[in-house]
Write a protein that holds these residues in place. Structure first.
Motif, PDB file in Angstrom:
ATOM      1  N   ALA A 239     132.999 -73.887 -25.107  1.00 43.21           N
ATOM      2  CA  ALA A 239     132.213 -74.587 -24.081  1.00 43.21           C
ATOM      3  C   ALA A 239     132.345 -73.888 -22.728  1.00 43.21           C
ATOM      4  O   ALA A 239     131.367 -73.789 -21.969  1.00 43.21           O
ATOM      5  CB  ALA A 239     132.682 -76.030 -23.975  1.00 43.21           C
ATOM      6  N   LYS A 240     133.528 -73.386 -22.424  1.00 43.96           N
ATOM      7  CA  LYS A 240     133.765 -72.699 -21.154  1.00 43.96           C
ATOM      8  C   LYS A 240     132.915 -71.437 -21.044  1.00 43.96           C
ATOM      9  O   LYS A 240     132.311 -71.163 -19.995  1.00 43.96           O
ATOM     10  CB  LYS A 240     135.250 -72.344 -21.028  1.00 43.96           C
ATOM     11  CG  LYS A 240     135.627 -71.723 -19.698  1.00 43.96           C
ATOM     12  CD  LYS A 240     137.128 -71.446 -19.643  1.00 43.96           C
ATOM     13  CE  LYS A 240     137.507 -70.790 -18.310  1.00 43.96           C
ATOM     14  NZ  LYS A 240     138.966 -70.499 -18.260  1.00 43.96           N
ATOM     15  N   ILE A 241     132.852 -70.667 -22.125  1.00 45.95           N
ATOM     16  CA  ILE A 241     132.024 -69.454 -22.124  1.00 45.95           C
ATOM     17  C   ILE A 241     130.549 -69.827 -21.964  1.00 45.95           C
ATOM     18  O   ILE A 241     129.806 -69.169 -21.227  1.00 45.95           O
ATOM     19  CB  ILE A 241     132.244 -68.644 -23.422  1.00 45.95           C
ATOM     20  CG1 ILE A 241     133.689 -68.154 -23.513  1.00 45.95           C
ATOM     21  CG2 ILE A 241     131.278 -67.447 -23.481  1.00 45.95           C
ATOM     22  CD1 ILE A 241     134.044 -67.506 -24.840  1.00 45.95           C
ATOM     23  N   SER A 242     130.124 -70.884 -22.643  1.00 45.56           N
ATOM     24  CA  SER A 242     128.735 -71.340 -22.548  1.00 45.56           C
ATOM     25  C   SER A 242     128.368 -71.727 -21.114  1.00 45.56           C
ATOM     26  O   SER A 242     127.316 -71.346 -20.594  1.00 45.56           O
ATOM     27  CB  SER A 242     128.517 -72.536 -23.482  1.00 45.56           C
ATOM     28  OG  SER A 242     127.227 -73.070 -23.307  1.00 45.56           O
ATOM     29  N   LYS A 243     129.232 -72.484 -20.470  1.00 42.88           N
ATOM     30  CA  LYS A 243     128.949 -72.953 -19.103  1.00 42.88           C
ATOM     31  C   LYS A 243     128.897 -71.795 -18.109  1.00 42.88           C
ATOM     32  O   LYS A 243     128.191 -71.866 -17.108  1.00 42.88           O
ATOM     33  CB  LYS A 243     129.986 -73.986 -18.685  1.00 42.88           C
ATOM     34  CG  LYS A 243     129.815 -75.320 -19.425  1.00 42.88           C
ATOM     35  CD  LYS A 243     130.947 -76.284 -19.146  1.00 42.88           C
ATOM     36  CE  LYS A 243     130.759 -77.570 -19.954  1.00 42.88           C
ATOM     37  NZ  LYS A 243     131.899 -78.509 -19.792  1.00 42.88           N
ATOM     38  N   LYS A 244     129.633 -70.737 -18.407  1.00 43.33           N
ATOM     39  CA  LYS A 244     129.612 -69.540 -17.564  1.00 43.33           C
ATOM     40  C   LYS A 244     128.205 -68.945 -17.494  1.00 43.33           C
ATOM     41  O   LYS A 244     127.763 -68.477 -16.441  1.00 43.33           O
ATOM     42  CB  LYS A 244     130.596 -68.507 -18.126  1.00 43.33           C
ATOM     43  CG  LYS A 244     130.521 -67.132 -17.480  1.00 43.33           C
ATOM     44  CD  LYS A 244     131.461 -66.155 -18.185  1.00 43.33           C
ATOM     45  CE  LYS A 244     131.264 -64.729 -17.694  1.00 43.33           C
ATOM     46  NZ  LYS A 244     132.152 -63.767 -18.413  1.00 43.33           N
ATOM     47  N   TYR A 245     127.485 -68.977 -18.623  1.00 42.62           N
ATOM     48  CA  TYR A 245     126.160 -68.354 -18.687  1.00 42.62           C
ATOM     49  C   TYR A 245     125.000 -69.334 -18.514  1.00 42.62           C
ATOM     50  O   TYR A 245     123.940 -68.950 -18.025  1.00 42.62           O
ATOM     51  CB  TYR A 245     126.007 -67.620 -20.026  1.00 42.62           C
ATOM     52  CG  TYR A 245     126.830 -66.369 -20.098  1.00 42.62           C
ATOM     53  CD1 TYR A 245     126.363 -65.173 -19.567  1.00 42.62           C
ATOM     54  CD2 TYR A 245     128.102 -66.382 -20.669  1.00 42.62           C
ATOM     55  CE1 TYR A 245     127.132 -64.016 -19.621  1.00 42.62           C
ATOM     56  CE2 TYR A 245     128.885 -65.241 -20.722  1.00 42.62           C
ATOM     57  CZ  TYR A 245     128.390 -64.056 -20.193  1.00 42.62           C
ATOM     58  OH  TYR A 245     129.153 -62.913 -20.222  1.00 42.62           O
ATOM     59  N   PHE A 246     125.174 -70.576 -18.933  1.00 34.98           N
ATOM     60  CA  PHE A 246     124.047 -71.523 -18.949  1.00 34.98           C
ATOM     61  C   PHE A 246     124.253 -72.767 -18.089  1.00 34.98           C
ATOM     62  O   PHE A 246     123.324 -73.537 -17.898  1.00 34.98           O
ATOM     63  CB  PHE A 246     123.761 -71.966 -20.393  1.00 34.98           C
ATOM     64  CG  PHE A 246     123.565 -70.826 -21.340  1.00 34.98           C
ATOM     65  CD1 PHE A 246     122.437 -70.028 -21.268  1.00 34.98           C
ATOM     66  CD2 PHE A 246     124.526 -70.526 -22.301  1.00 34.98           C
ATOM     67  CE1 PHE A 246     122.263 -68.963 -22.136  1.00 34.98           C
ATOM     68  CE2 PHE A 246     124.360 -69.474 -23.174  1.00 34.98           C
ATOM     69  CZ  PHE A 246     123.220 -68.680 -23.090  1.00 34.98           C
TER      70      PHE A 246
END
Length: 254
Positions: A239-246
């Motif tokens: 989720a952390k990686i996702s929030k970084k981009y989206f």
């Protein structure tokens, strides 16, 4: 004196052997080779300053490699060659590969790590194309082998192939093609501040579930990757990686 010399020689030999063993272990750390386009922001693209391949898919794949105690090696490859090179040039594809029945028969697919859907893109000056049904007889820009090429063909469009999405958008901007189909997440991330005179229209279509792809017989790697993904979901890393981009968690079904 002879005893001291012998002791020193033995000590040096032991240190040398240990150093050699340590060096061997470091150099023999197994690689996880990762095939990806490197032309598809924000999923897989080159950093303009470092020329390093970065992106959402790349970050997720590298984190998986870290948890498998493997050294990630990214292998930039045109989309049309990704599947043909699987198992020879690299171990795994990380490139927003949608789970489809035909792919499940031919390849090994990991557990889902992204949920998205398709979207229609046209030039901002275009008022004729509003839905997929309007594509009949039109020319759609796409990358060879893309699932969106199949969608466009089903809608009755003529296809024009490109090596990457940047070339598609450039020709759409210049009216050399009438439309393009692409991932909703790509559009949300890239077109908001785009230099191209294009826009997204119509309803979302073809909900997609995205997985890493392996050679069919590489079951061991698939199982290890699934275990790593499960850990990443549980501890919040995915989720952390996702929030970084989206700015949102696109790794769980909405």
């Amino acid at each position: 004196m002879k005893k001291l010399w012998a002791t020193l020689m033995v000590s040096a030999l032991i240190v040398g052997v240990l150093a050699a063993c340590g060096g061997k272990n470091d150099s023999n750390k197994k690689e996880l080779t990762i095939g990806t386009e490197a032309t598809y922001p924000p999923f897989s693209y080159r950093d303009t300053k470092t020329n390093e391949v970065v992106g959402f898919d790349v970050d997720v794949a590298k984190e998986v490699a870290k948890r498998l105690d493997m050294e990630p090696k990214v292998v930039p490859t045109e989309f049309k060659d990704l599947f043909n090179s699987l198992g020879s040039r690299f171990d795994m594809i990380a490139n927003q590969i949608a789970v489809k029945p035909d792919r499940e028969k031919k390849y090994g697919l990991s557990d889902i790590y992204t949920y998205s859907s398709g979207k229609l893109i046209v030039n901002k000056d275009n008022t004729d194309i509003k839905e997929l049904s309007d594509l009949k007889g039109k020319t759609v820009g796409t990358t060879q082998g893309s699932n969106y090429a199949v969608q466009a063909e089903k809608a009755g469009a003529k296809l024009k192939y490109y090596p990457g999405i940047a070339q598609v958008l450039a020709d759409l901007d210049a009216h050399r093609v009438d439309a393009a189909l692409n991932d909703k997440l790509f559009i949300l991330n890239q077109l908001k501040d785009s230099k191209y005179n294009v826009k997204a229209v119509g309803k979302d279509f073809d909900p997609s579930k995205i997985a890493f792809t392996f050679a069919k017989d590489n079951k061991d790697l698939k199982e290890k990757v699934n275990k790593a993904l499960a850990e990443m979901k549980k501890d919040g890393t995915l989720a952390k990686i996702s929030k970084k981009y989206f700015g949102a968690d696109v790794t769980r079904e909405q």
